[in-house]
Design a protein around this motif. Structure first.
Motif, short mmCIF file in Angstrom:
data_model
loop_
_atom_site.label_atom_id
_atom_site.label_comp_id
_atom_site.label_asym_id
_atom_site.label_seq_id
_atom_site.Cartn_x
_atom_site.Cartn_y
_atom_site.Cartn_z
N GLY A 276 1.88 43.89 1.55
CA GLY A 276 2.96 42.93 1.39
C GLY A 276 3.25 42.59 -0.06
O GLY A 276 2.33 42.47 -0.87
N GLN A 277 4.54 42.50 -0.39
CA GLN A 277 4.99 42.10 -1.73
C GLN A 277 5.88 40.88 -1.59
O GLN A 277 6.92 40.94 -0.91
CB GLN A 277 5.77 43.24 -2.40
CG GLN A 277 6.48 42.84 -3.69
CD GLN A 277 5.53 42.58 -4.84
OE1 GLN A 277 4.73 43.45 -5.18
NE2 GLN A 277 5.61 41.40 -5.42
N ILE A 278 5.50 39.75 -2.22
CA ILE A 278 6.29 38.53 -2.19
C ILE A 278 7.01 38.38 -3.52
O ILE A 278 6.38 38.47 -4.59
CB ILE A 278 5.42 37.29 -1.92
CG1 ILE A 278 4.79 37.39 -0.53
CG2 ILE A 278 6.21 36.00 -2.06
CD1 ILE A 278 3.83 36.27 -0.20
N SER A 279 8.32 38.20 -3.47
CA SER A 279 9.14 38.06 -4.67
C SER A 279 9.86 36.72 -4.65
O SER A 279 10.53 36.40 -3.66
CB SER A 279 10.16 39.21 -4.77
OG SER A 279 9.51 40.47 -4.76
N LEU A 280 9.73 35.97 -5.74
CA LEU A 280 10.39 34.66 -5.86
C LEU A 280 11.23 34.61 -7.12
O LEU A 280 10.81 35.10 -8.18
CB LEU A 280 9.35 33.54 -5.93
CG LEU A 280 8.56 33.20 -4.67
CD1 LEU A 280 7.55 32.08 -4.99
CD2 LEU A 280 9.49 32.76 -3.55
N HIS A 281 12.41 34.05 -6.99
CA HIS A 281 13.26 33.75 -8.15
C HIS A 281 13.90 32.39 -7.87
O HIS A 281 14.74 32.26 -6.98
CB HIS A 281 14.32 34.83 -8.35
CG HIS A 281 15.24 34.55 -9.51
ND1 HIS A 281 16.40 35.24 -9.73
CD2 HIS A 281 15.16 33.63 -10.52
CE1 HIS A 281 17.01 34.77 -10.80
NE2 HIS A 281 16.28 33.79 -11.31
N LEU A 282 13.47 31.39 -8.64
CA LEU A 282 13.94 30.02 -8.43
C LEU A 282 14.53 29.49 -9.73
O LEU A 282 14.10 29.85 -10.82
CB LEU A 282 12.79 29.12 -7.99
CG LEU A 282 11.95 29.59 -6.80
CD1 LEU A 282 10.77 28.66 -6.59
CD2 LEU A 282 12.80 29.65 -5.54
N ALA A 283 15.52 28.61 -9.60
CA ALA A 283 16.10 27.92 -10.75
C ALA A 283 15.98 26.42 -10.53
O ALA A 283 16.14 25.93 -9.40
CB ALA A 283 17.56 28.32 -10.94
N PHE A 284 15.71 25.69 -11.61
CA PHE A 284 15.53 24.24 -11.53
C PHE A 284 16.62 23.57 -12.36
O PHE A 284 16.69 23.77 -13.58
CB PHE A 284 14.15 23.85 -12.02
CG PHE A 284 13.03 24.41 -11.18
CD1 PHE A 284 12.56 23.69 -10.09
CD2 PHE A 284 12.48 25.65 -11.46
CE1 PHE A 284 11.53 24.20 -9.30
CE2 PHE A 284 11.45 26.17 -10.67
CZ PHE A 284 10.99 25.44 -9.58
N ASP A 285 17.46 22.78 -11.70
CA ASP A 285 18.60 22.13 -12.35
C ASP A 285 18.41 20.62 -12.39
O ASP A 285 17.72 20.03 -11.53
CB ASP A 285 19.90 22.41 -11.59
CG ASP A 285 20.30 23.88 -11.64
OD1 ASP A 285 19.68 24.64 -12.41
OD2 ASP A 285 21.22 24.26 -10.90
N TRP A 286 19.07 20.02 -13.38
CA TRP A 286 19.06 18.56 -13.51
C TRP A 286 20.44 18.10 -13.94
O TRP A 286 21.06 18.71 -14.82
CB TRP A 286 18.01 18.14 -14.54
CG TRP A 286 18.04 16.67 -14.89
CD1 TRP A 286 17.88 15.61 -14.04
CD2 TRP A 286 18.22 16.10 -16.20
NE1 TRP A 286 17.95 14.43 -14.74
CE2 TRP A 286 18.15 14.70 -16.05
CE3 TRP A 286 18.42 16.65 -17.47
CZ2 TRP A 286 18.29 13.84 -17.14
CZ3 TRP A 286 18.56 15.79 -18.54
CH2 TRP A 286 18.49 14.39 -18.37
N VAL A 287 20.92 17.02 -13.32
CA VAL A 287 22.19 16.42 -13.72
C VAL A 287 21.86 15.27 -14.66
O VAL A 287 21.24 14.28 -14.25
CB VAL A 287 23.00 15.92 -12.50
CG1 VAL A 287 24.30 15.26 -12.96
CG2 VAL A 287 23.28 17.07 -11.55
N ASN A 288 22.28 15.39 -15.94
CA ASN A 288 21.92 14.37 -16.92
C ASN A 288 22.78 13.11 -16.73
O ASN A 288 23.72 13.11 -15.92
CB ASN A 288 22.01 14.93 -18.34
CG ASN A 288 23.44 15.16 -18.80
OD1 ASN A 288 24.41 14.83 -18.12
ND2 ASN A 288 23.59 15.74 -19.98
#
Length: 370
Positions: free
Chosen positions: A129-141
């Motif tokens: 098994g190969q687990i792939s993650l791509h996440l982005a973290f956003d903030w509203v100032n």
């Protein structure tokens, strides 16, 4: 009797064949969804909380593609297996139960760009098994601008026997926890210096008064101009006996402290000696007072500029542009007042005395003199 028995056997055989065909025509039993459990984090976030989880994967496919439990796996394609309740809901629940929401400086949105478990055959009776993650973290100032703070790319690998899928969910769980751990570490470090994370601008001002440059006099109420400061060559005979050209500038030194841009502003009000001159025989107290008042006017304009640059007037995104615009307006104001002062006082001791009182009153109002 034999005919009946023969017919009966054929009838039973036909029924059994029909049942087998009917059973063969049924769709295969669907794979059970993966139940994503909460993880035990080794940290307690103090700066952020995940307010929202958004699944942005194109087409929103199933998270896992797993090999069937029976060989030959190499000849069988991986089958789609979804997270229980759907990817977005499952990940939202995972985050909420792993990192319970609490008041924090940054309310963050986690965008899921990729989350996939892909299996391939690995020898007899095993799946890799190969687990792939791509996440982005956003903030509203606080100014309403959405900022992508950082992105995470990572994953994990595992090897399992085909009949046993026990390892799949824990491996995915730990990979997701790794992304949250990464973001916590990144934010803790970045909050100390990354201006994008600032929530406000707090300016402080100080006036530069050290006399450190041979050709420059910096404004200091305790150090008025003297005729020794007028080292320029006199101009051809005109309407003025002396002339001085004061001006002001500022220098900003920003640094982020606890999510706030601490902006140290250094204001310099100055006269260039080599650009200041006096005609021979015109070094009188009245003329020197007139030139000193030009210097005082610039100090007052700089003080008004300082008082316009309040925390409420400055935004994190545009504080430089706002300050530059205010400075240009103040510079224009300075030139206008200087022209008005010269026009009204030229040849009029009474007008000069009125300006003296006006300037002194404002200097006292701002606490520059007593």
């Amino acid at each position: 009797m034999n005919l009946l028995r023969a017919w009966g056997k054929e009838r039973v055989a036909g029924v059994l064949l029909g049942l087998l065909l009917l059973l063969g025509a049924q769709p295969p039993t669907a794979d059970k969804p993966l139940v994503l459990l909460p993880a035990t984090a080794s940290f307690t976030p103090t700066l952020f909380t995940i307010k929202q989880v958004c699944d942005e994967r194109p087409g929103r496919p199933a998270v896992a593609w797993l090999l069937p439990p029976t060989p030959p796996a190499a000849a069988s394609p991986a089958r789609a297996v979804e997270l229980q309740g759907g990817t977005e809901a499952a990940l939202r629940q995972f985050v909420a139960r792993t990192l319970p929401a609490r008041p924090a400086r940054y309310g963050v949105t986690m965008r899921v760009r990729e989350c996939r478990v892909q299996e391939t055959a690995a020898g007899t009776g095993q799946a890799a098994g190969q687990i792939s993650l791509h996440l982005a973290f956003d903030w509203v100032n606080p100014e309403g601008r959405t900022i992508t703070l950082t992105e995470y790319r990572g994953g994990a690998r595992y090897l399992r026997p085909l009949p046993d899928r026990t390892v799949v969910e824990p491996t995915l769980r730990q990979a997701l926890l790794g992304s949250l751990t990464y973001f916590n570490t990144w934010l803790t470090r970045a909050a100390a210096h990354d201006v994008r994370l600032a929530t406000a601008v707090h300016p402080t001002f100080r006036y530069y008064t050290r006399q450190t440059e041979a050709d420059t006099v910096f404004y200091d109420p305790a150090r008025p101009l003297t005729w020794a400061d007028f080292t320029g060559q006199p101009r051809p005979k005109g309407r003025y006996a002396a002339s001085v050209f004061p001006s002001f500038a500022y220098q900003g030194r920003p640094r982020v402290v606890n999510g706030v841009v601490e902006l140290e502003m250094i204001l310099k009000i100055f006269v260039v000696r080599s650009s200041s001159w006096v005609d021979a025989g015109q070094q009188t107290a009245e003329h020197l007072n007139h030139e000193q008042r030009h210097f005082d006017i610039v100090r007052l304009v700089a003080e008004r500029f300082r008082r316009k640059a309040t925390p409420d007037s400055l935004t994190v995104e545009d504080y430089n542009s706002i300050l530059q615009l205010q400075y240009l307006k103040s510079f224009t104001e300075m030139n206008h007042i200087q022209e008005q002062y010269d026009a009204e006082t030229h040849g009029s001791p009474l007008a000069q005395e009125r300006w003296n009182r006006r300037i002194d009153e404002e200097l006292r109002q701002y606490g520059i003199i007593r």
